[in-house]
Design a protein around this motif. Sequence first.
Motif, short mmCIF file in Angstrom:
data_model
loop_
_atom_site.label_atom_id
_atom_site.label_comp_id
_atom_site.label_asym_id
_atom_site.label_seq_id
_atom_site.Cartn_x
_atom_site.Cartn_y
_atom_site.Cartn_z
N LEU A 267 0.86 -1.18 0.00
CA LEU A 267 0.00 0.00 0.00
C LEU A 267 0.90 1.24 0.00
N VAL A 268 0.83 2.01 -1.08
CA VAL A 268 1.63 3.23 -1.21
C VAL A 268 0.76 4.42 -0.80
N VAL A 269 1.27 5.23 0.12
CA VAL A 269 0.60 6.46 0.56
C VAL A 269 1.29 7.64 -0.11
N VAL A 270 0.55 8.37 -0.92
CA VAL A 270 1.08 9.56 -1.60
C VAL A 270 0.75 10.77 -0.72
N VAL A 298 4.18 1.92 2.40
CA VAL A 298 5.25 2.70 1.78
C VAL A 298 4.77 4.14 1.61
N GLY A 299 5.46 5.09 2.20
CA GLY A 299 5.14 6.50 2.05
C GLY A 299 6.04 7.16 1.04
N ILE A 300 5.47 8.02 0.19
CA ILE A 300 6.29 8.81 -0.73
C ILE A 300 5.86 10.27 -0.61
N ALA A 301 6.84 11.18 -0.71
CA ALA A 301 6.54 12.61 -0.58
C ALA A 301 7.64 13.44 -1.21
N GLN A 302 7.32 14.69 -1.48
CA GLN A 302 8.28 15.63 -2.04
C GLN A 302 9.27 16.08 -0.96
#
Length: 625
Positions: A267-270, A298-302
């Motif tokens: 599960l990717v959290v944007v 999985v977290g992704i962020a700027q």
Amino acid sequence: MSEQKIRVNEHQWPTYFQLEMFEALVNTNQYEECGRLLTFILNQLDQQYGEWGEHVSALTTVSKDRLNIHICTRLAGAITTLLSNPNFNLSLEGYRGLMGVHRWLALVFAVSPYRNADHIIRNRNVAGAGVSKPLTINNRNIYLFCLCYFPDSDIPLPLDVLWQYNRDVVVTLFFSLLSGRALPTPASHTKKEQLLAWLPEKMGEISSPEFLPKRVLHDVYMHCSYADLPQKHQIKAAMSRMLREELLNNGFDELPAPPVGRPKPVLVVVLEWFSRQHSIYRTHSTTMRALSREYELVGIAQPGTTDEETQGVFDRFIEIPSGNIVRGAYDIIKREQPDIIYYPSVGMFPLTMYLVNIRLAPLQLMALGHPATTHSPCIDGVLVEEDYVGDPACYSEPLLILPADGMPYIPPQGVNRTPPLLRPVKQRHERVRVAVCASVMKINPVFLNTLADIVRRCRRPVQFCFYMGFAKGITTDYLRQAIQSVLPDAEVNAHMSVDAYQAALNSCDLFVNPFPFGNTNGLVDTVRQGLPGVCLTGPEVHTHIDEGLFRRLGLPDSFIAADIESYIRAALALIEGDEWRYELQQKLCREDVEQVLFKGQTNSFVTLISEAYQRKSASQPGEAT
């Protein structure tokens, strides 16, 4: 601002703005240098949220409280001279560059006594310089017209005429008019409502997505939520179609099903904003942590939007490389091959506005960190608490409804709480101070006129005290002028530190919530300082949240108004009812009612997502498990 001399030539992009130098260059007709300096100063305002910053100087002896008005007046005067000169013209590149900061040009004039730049439009009228009627527009002045037409312009906006003449040029103006954070005046608010009603069905006539002003797209996407118009979100449907087309035409293919047989589904959290001080972390991190029981999270962020503590919510965290953020995020997601994508909020950054319009995982879900529908065809469900829902017809997405306690918050992090003040009973002759906590986008003329009605009908002295998030620099001056034109006695404060904000709330006696876009964190801020208050509920989630929070916090039902007249009467009852207000203040201080927001369970959140995942898997046999 310090003084510094600068030199500008045709081969040098400025790194400093000195007002005296700009005025001199204007008066000597050095157009190229002036154009670059104008672009520079407007970009400085954009980067500094309305403040001038350390790269700007002006020689003046005016007092600090008049400084912004003084500078804006001189700057607007010099710009008037520059743009009124018939020898000054814009290239398409120059036009697009300046329109990206059009809202700051509008604010410079709005804060000055000019108020708008209609006089420049008349000066460059093809029918004759200075002629008011008829106003003729052609290729010689179309760029200047768009650049000088502001939310507070008095010239009627001829939508159909402009659109038929050159829609690919004027769509930039229309988006710029919709993008402003602060639109508190009748003129600016009316234009916003007019455009939101007219523009969506015309968007399909744009020849290419490249004509949309990319720099302000997400502002239009997000700020439409603050309008009154019932169909205000329709602009998102039109934007979504164009953004999806742009993605697919530029190699952003929809991703295939993920592999089967992994120990846990991925599960990717944007993320958008997700630092420990940000409200999204307080409201959504508890449920995110719970997801790691069933999923590899999985977290992704700027860059710059998270911190070490918030990154620890995830099993793995990946920072998107600087540069092309949308491509960087897409490449990460493609590599991770998620079973589920979750957007806690959509619309605060261009990234999510793009990604929600393409299929990147079998199941794509969102929550309401920014409480508004997306009109995206690729969102499979929105997670929302049952007491926040409002009217289901306001959503384009299927609803995944949580119990009221299904998304427990955490207390503000890294903040020293200022204890609420135990207020004495007010005497009848004493003025009652009413807190208005609102980000600048929430201030609108209907709300201000309602407050003015309260003042007129009240049988005792009352003062509204505005505490506004993001009110900095010339934005504060503009809002102060607009608010005090309706409420002359209003106290209008710039953005405050948390400590100063809490202390200021302790000087107030009650609060009123803005509408149609209400409060979540602002409401909690006031109640935790012992203030009772009033809200206006409605069908949209960003209005109905107020009703849900009032009920959770145990505030009387009579404070939840269904229409403006009921709102006024409820506010008057609190302002004039000293004993009743005092009893409510004591109850709120004694019981610390905000604690109810930190209690709850996360099982229902995980269950709803797992059930949605199983349904999606069953409908696509062999593609996911």
